[in-house]
Write an enzyme that holds these catalytic residues in place. Structure first.
Site, PDB file in Angstrom:
ATOM      1  N   GLY A 211       0.816  -1.201   0.000  1.00  0.00           N
ATOM      2  CA  GLY A 211       0.000   0.000   0.000  1.00  0.00           C
ATOM      3  C   GLY A 211       0.850   1.250   0.000  1.00  0.00           C
ATOM      4  O   GLY A 211       2.033   1.215  -0.358  1.00  0.00           O
ATOM      5  N   ASN A 212       0.264   2.352   0.384  1.00  0.00           N
ATOM      6  CA  ASN A 212       0.995   3.609   0.466  1.00  0.00           C
ATOM      7  C   ASN A 212       0.434   4.442   1.609  1.00  0.00           C
ATOM      8  O   ASN A 212      -0.484   4.022   2.316  1.00  0.00           O
ATOM      9  CB  ASN A 212       0.938   4.364  -0.876  1.00  0.00           C
ATOM     10  N   SER A 213       0.969   5.632   1.794  1.00  0.00           N
ATOM     11  CA  SER A 213       0.655   6.440   2.977  1.00  0.00           C
ATOM     12  C   SER A 213      -0.538   7.375   2.801  1.00  0.00           C
ATOM     13  O   SER A 213      -0.824   8.173   3.695  1.00  0.00           O
ATOM     14  CB  SER A 213       1.879   7.281   3.366  1.00  0.00           C
ATOM     15  N   ALA A 278      -4.344   7.615  -4.446  1.00  0.00           N
ATOM     16  CA  ALA A 278      -2.980   7.173  -4.728  1.00  0.00           C
ATOM     17  C   ALA A 278      -3.002   5.677  -5.041  1.00  0.00           C
ATOM     18  O   ALA A 278      -2.984   4.855  -4.129  1.00  0.00           O
ATOM     19  CB  ALA A 278      -2.078   7.452  -3.535  1.00  0.00           C
TER      20      ALA A 278
END
Length: 408
Positions: A211-213, A278
């Site tokens: 995943g991402n932030s 995102a």
């Protein structure tokens, strides 16, 4: 420090305004509460005084030496009425001055924001709609209520928005009165807006993912701003770290493939599409159907493939009238490098606007404030900074400018 008057009218939702008051005071604002007589049947003056740290007056003839019916409105930087009942909206629209709060509304020279709360039948009644239109025509901001559980077993539009939503919209108006003018004018009325938010997840197994932030706060702020300016808004939400705003349609997705599919469906008929989500750039070729176990000191080898380019895909079949806005999170040594990266990405993706975030050092993610650079296809550059709701309004206004150029 800003001076805010919090008007409270007589509805069951008055209890939520206690939380709103706490949020405003903790943000450093000086808040004076002006409840109506009926509001005090729901929350007492002692509670308002304790939470605000200030005396509470509700009658025109209380503390006559202070001339409160004139003083309070004149000294305010913002008047926020939450909840605003059908009766309060009617009295405000007709210019009544039969209690302290309506006197304050008549003497205020500052922005005025109403957060309505009432049963659905009241909100949808022709008289209330006319009163709302009258107030907006005079420059007042009347927020759209939430859709949800009301008093008793019934549900529908008319629920007071959550305190965080009210605070975000009201403080955006306080920070920039031109935002309030756009909200009062409902400049996006009749527009269909689709916004993506959050970060996608590509599962390795049933419990782990790449995943991402991204928290989704920026996309949520965009959805909130668009609906309060009159748009019909669909929010395609990928694993948000915050609650979606009131009065938007929410489509939940998990992976980049799900995001792409949902955006293809909902963006087809939209006037404005904002890809604030995102998406993960890579996904696992063959995710495990069972939880992967540790095996001694051995590592884990993964085969990754690129995910769908959602923004480029949307650009590839964009209707001529549609404005497509992309986002880019970049790390750059200076503003010139950031703009160069943005201009290259805008040309590569094929969107009309690109919003650039410099995320060097982990900036932006999960923060309440943002600073962005907005680039259009002609190379024009603008910047916006402040709360994410303030930045959201700037992005929407830039998008409207592009739409007008496309239409001319």
């Amino acid at each position: 420090m800003s001076r805010i008057v919090l008007g409270v009218s007589g509805g069951i939702a008055a209890y939520k305004s206690c939380l709103l008051l706490r949020r405003l005071t903790e943000a450093g604002h000086e808040v004076e509460v002006v409840p109506t007589a009926n509001a005090l049947n729901f929350v007492g003056a002692t509670t308002w005084a304790a939470l605000s740290g200030r005396p509470v007056h509700s009658g025109v003839f209380e503390a006559g030496e202070l001339v409160n019916h004139v003083r309070i409105g004149r000294e305010a930087d913002l008047v926020l009425v939450a909840p605003a009942t059908a009766d309060l909206l009617a009295r405000a629209a007709s210019g009544r001055a039969d209690d302290l709060l309506t006197n304050v509304l008549l003497t205020a020279h500052c922005p005025v924001v109403f957060a309505p709360a009432m049963h659905t039948e009241m909100w949808q009644h022709a008289a209330t709609r006319s009163n709302v239109a009258t107030l907006r025509s005079r420059g007042a901001v009347v927020l759209e209520p939430a859709i949800g559980r009301l008093t008793g077993p019934d549900s529908g539009p008319g629920r007071l928005p959550e305190p965080a939503d009210i605070e975000a919209s009201a403080l955006a108006v306080l920070a920039d009165p031109s935002v309030g003018a756009l909200m009062a004018a409902q400049d996006l009325a009749g527009r269909t807006v689709v916004i993506s938010a959050g970060g996608t997840r590509e599962h390795l197994d049933p419990v782990r993912f790449i995943g991402n932030s991204s928290s989704g706060l920026m996309g949520v702020a965009l959805a909130r701003a668009a609906v309060q300016r009159g748009a019909r808004v669909t929010l395609v939400a990928a694993n948000l770290a915050t609650e979606p705003p009131a009065a938007v349609d929410v489509v939940d997705v998990g992976s980049t493939a799900e995001l792409a599919a949902a955006m293809d469906v909902h963006a087809a008929a939209a006037d404005l599409v904002v890809m604030a989500a995102a998406p993960a750039d890579y996904t696992v070729t063959a995710p495990s159907p069972v939880k992967l176990k540790k095996s001694g000191d051995a590592g884990l080898n993964l085969e990754l493939v690129q995910t769908t380019d959602v923004l480029a895909g949307l650009a590839g079949h964009r209707p001529p009238h549609q404005v497509l806005v992309g986002f880019a999170a970049e790390t750059a040594a200076d503003p010139a490098e950031l703009r160069a990266l943005g201009q290259a990405k805008l040309a590569r993706k094929g969107c009309q606007l690109l919003v650039l975030n410099d995320v060097s050092g982990g900036a932006v993610f999960g923060a309440e404030e943002n600073q962005v650079t907005i680039i259009d296809a002609d190379g024009e550059v603008a910047t916006a900074a402040g709360s994410k709701t303030t930045v959201a309004h700037a992005i929407l206004s830039a998008s409207e400018a592009v739409r007008k150029r496309l239409a001319s």
